[in-house]
Design a protein around this motif. Structure first.
Motif, short mmCIF file in Angstrom:
data_model
loop_
_atom_site.label_atom_id
_atom_site.label_comp_id
_atom_site.label_asym_id
_atom_site.label_seq_id
_atom_site.Cartn_x
_atom_site.Cartn_y
_atom_site.Cartn_z
N GLY A 1 -13.95 49.64 29.73
CA GLY A 1 -13.70 50.24 31.04
C GLY A 1 -12.85 51.49 30.93
N ALA B 1 -18.51 46.92 25.49
CA ALA B 1 -18.07 47.30 26.83
C ALA B 1 -16.62 47.78 26.80
CB ALA B 1 -18.20 46.12 27.78
N ILE C 1 -19.03 46.84 35.53
CA ILE C 1 -17.64 47.30 35.53
C ILE C 1 -16.90 46.64 36.69
CG2 ILE C 1 -18.18 49.50 34.41
CD1 ILE C 1 -17.29 49.76 38.01
N PRO D 1 -22.17 50.42 36.93
CA PRO D 1 -21.53 51.71 36.68
C PRO D 1 -22.19 52.79 37.55
CG PRO D 1 -22.19 50.63 34.62
CD PRO D 1 -22.82 49.86 35.73
N LEU E 1 -24.71 45.15 31.87
CA LEU E 1 -23.38 45.74 31.74
C LEU E 1 -22.81 46.03 33.12
CD1 LEU E 1 -21.20 46.89 29.85
CD2 LEU E 1 -22.43 49.08 29.90
N GLU F 1 -17.11 55.51 32.71
CA GLU F 1 -16.74 54.15 33.13
C GLU F 1 -16.95 53.09 32.06
OE1 GLU F 1 -17.16 54.39 37.96
OE2 GLU F 1 -18.71 53.31 36.84
N THR F 2 -17.83 53.36 31.08
CA THR F 2 -18.13 52.34 30.07
C THR F 2 -18.09 52.86 28.64
OG1 THR F 2 -20.53 52.69 30.00
CG2 THR F 2 -19.68 51.26 31.75
N ALA G 1 -14.81 46.63 31.79
CA ALA G 1 -16.26 46.60 31.65
C ALA G 1 -16.63 45.41 30.78
CB ALA G 1 -16.78 47.90 31.03
#
Length: 228
Positions: free
Chosen positions: A109, A107, A31, A45, A29, A66-67, A116
């Motif tokens: 963002g 995901a 970002i 992240p 994962l 962030e995710t 993301a």
């Protein structure tokens, strides 16, 4: 009472390597950074630790901000502090890694992450800072961990075939495994329960299995030796 320090204090950040498995390959994962430095570049992240914040709490906050990822098990990896690793100044990062099922964690963002997305671990874009080094260290840890602890519960669906289990290990190790030898060693640990159900959509349906959580957790606690 305030204190005066003789030496300057580096800034502290956390970075998170989140692994997933899509049934065929290992996923990571990432970002896309929405701020400088490395504006528009893909990254792990993470972010700065607040003054009164525990390290793991900071990692969880950054993941959530962030995710939108939450409620995952995090394990501390190690510290990265090479001078010059961050153009903003002297910044030390404590890295964590997590294992999740991507289908349960789409995901998304947010905050200073403009986007993301899940990426194949074998086809990653250029990464910001020293995040490629951090990711490789996490992958090395994961490759070592599967030899002394099971990791399938966090990455496989609730019901899975033995072929899916082998595909997971092959994805982590980056090499093929002998089918007969792998299954013989895997079944010897006795933490899989065969089900009276079979996979769909294949020429030869395969029996589905699930984990015996009690035996699985016991192996996590005491460990085992899985020579593969």
């Amino acid at each position: 009472m305030a204190h005066t320090y003789e030496y300057p204090r580096p800034a502290l950040t956390v970075d998170c390597v989140v692994f997933g498995f899509d049934g065929e390959g290992l996923q990571v994962l990432l970002i896309r950074r929405g701020v400088e430095p490395f504006l528009g570049t893909w990254a792990l992240p993470g972010g700065f630790v607040h003054m009164e914040e525990d390290l793991e709490d900071a990692a969880r906050r950054e993941l959530r901000e962030e995710t939108s990822l939450s409620d995952v098990f995090l394990e501390q990896l190690r510290t990265f502090g090479t001078p010059g690793r961050d153009p903003r100044g002297r910044v030390v990062s404590v890295a964590f890694y997590a294992l999740v099922r991507p289908e349960q964690h789409p995901a998304k963002g947010d905050t200073d992450a403009s986007e993301a997305a899940w990426f194949s671990a074998t086809a990653l874009p250029p990464l910001a800072f020293d995040h490629r080094e951090i990711l490789e260290a996490a992958l090395d840890r994961l490759r070592g961990k599967i030899r002394y602890q099971p990791v399938g519960f966090e990455l496989l669906p609730k019901r899975f075939t033995l072929s899916q289990f082998q595909a997971l290990y092959e994805a982590i190790l980056g090499r093929p495994l002998d089918k007969r030898n792998f299954r013989k060693k895997l079944l010897a640990f006795d933490f899989l329960i065969p089900l009276d159900e079979f996979s769909e959509g294949s020429h030869r349906p395969a029996r589905l299995h699930r984990f015996d959580r009690r035996k699985y957790d016991a192996l996590v606690r005491k460990g085992f030796h899985f020579e593969i």
